[in-house]
Design an enzyme around this catalytic site. Structure first.
Site, PDB file in Angstrom:
ATOM      1  CB  SER A 100      -7.363   4.403   2.474  1.00  0.00           C
ATOM      2  OG  SER A 100      -8.511   4.158   2.977  1.00  0.00           O
ATOM      3  CE  LYS A 148      -9.647   7.797   1.833  1.00  0.00           C
ATOM      4  NZ  LYS A 148     -10.272   6.695   1.375  1.00  0.00           N
TER       5      LYS A 148
END
Length: 235
Positions: free
Chosen positions: A154, A193
């Protein structure tokens, strides 16, 4: 005598000069006549001597008679050699001043997954990675650093790929845009993230256009565990 412009040299002179320059940069001393022969298409040491004498006359090199490996490049050419040697010395110094950082677990860079309550204790105590100390910013407390292995893709647009190792500093708060390890308290799940505080809610943004961000209604629902200091690519 100032050397003539490099472009005025004949091809054979350039070959000899390049060999001296590259060999000296690699080994820290000049090549022998036979080593110059082996790296060019010159067939005899007497011909090497002939070209060396011409390079001396043109001001490109200097040498001492009857002293082995006494060839020395002059002017800008020598500056380039010195620069290369300086870079090699710096690399050696970096290696000799390395940090051993414990790899304490695996961090998911895709969808969050459950983690044990032991807080990143997935790897055994012997797992670690050595890195040059010079890679770590001076204002980071090096003794508190830890490492995590990345699982997932990601964060690929942030140059963090599956299998890479990230060096982390422990933090409890994050600035907007920082890449952090975040624990979602209710789900007891963790993820890697980019962090964004948007009013009352928090956005955990992947660096992958095919993936959606994670929204958390309150910062009280998450626990920031670390901020990325360095990414070690696994080739």
């Amino acid at each position: 005598m100032a050397p003539k412009a490099r472009k005025q040299l004949k091809e054979r002179h350039k070959q000899v000069l390049d060999v001296i320059q590259e060999y000296s940069a690699k080994h820290g001393y000049a090549p022998s006549y036979r080593e110059i022969c082996s790296r060019t298409d010159i067939t005899s040491t007497s011909m090497v001597n002939y070209y060396l004498e011409q390079l001396v006359e043109m001001g490109y090199i200097e040498r001492s008679e009857n002293i082995s490996r006494s060839l020395k490049i002059k002017g800008a050419a020598q500056e380039k050699v010195d620069q290369v040697l300086g870079n090699v010395k710096q690399v050696v110094e970096d290696i000799s001043h390395s940090l051993t950082i414990p790899i304490v677990g695996r961090i998911v860079a895709s969808e969050p997954i459950p983690i044990p309550d032991s807080d990143f204790s997935l790897f055994d105590a012997e797992s670690n990675i050595d890195i040059p100390e010079s890679l770590i910013p001076f204002n980071v407390q090096k003794e508190k650093l830890f490492a995590l292995e990345v699982d997932g893709d990601s964060m690929i647009d942030a140059m963090v790929n599956d299998g890479d190792v990230i060096i982390m500093k422990p933090v409890q708060e994050a600035k907007n845009g920082e890449m952090v390890a975040v624990r979602l308290i209710d789900q007891n799940e963790t993820t890697l993230k980019h962090f964004y505080h948007e009013g009352d809610r928090v956005r955990l943004q992947p660096a992958n256009p095919t993936m959606d961000p994670i929204y958390v209604n309150s910062s009280a629902e998450i626990e920031v565990q670390g901020s990325v200091v360095l990414v070690i690519r696994q080739i």
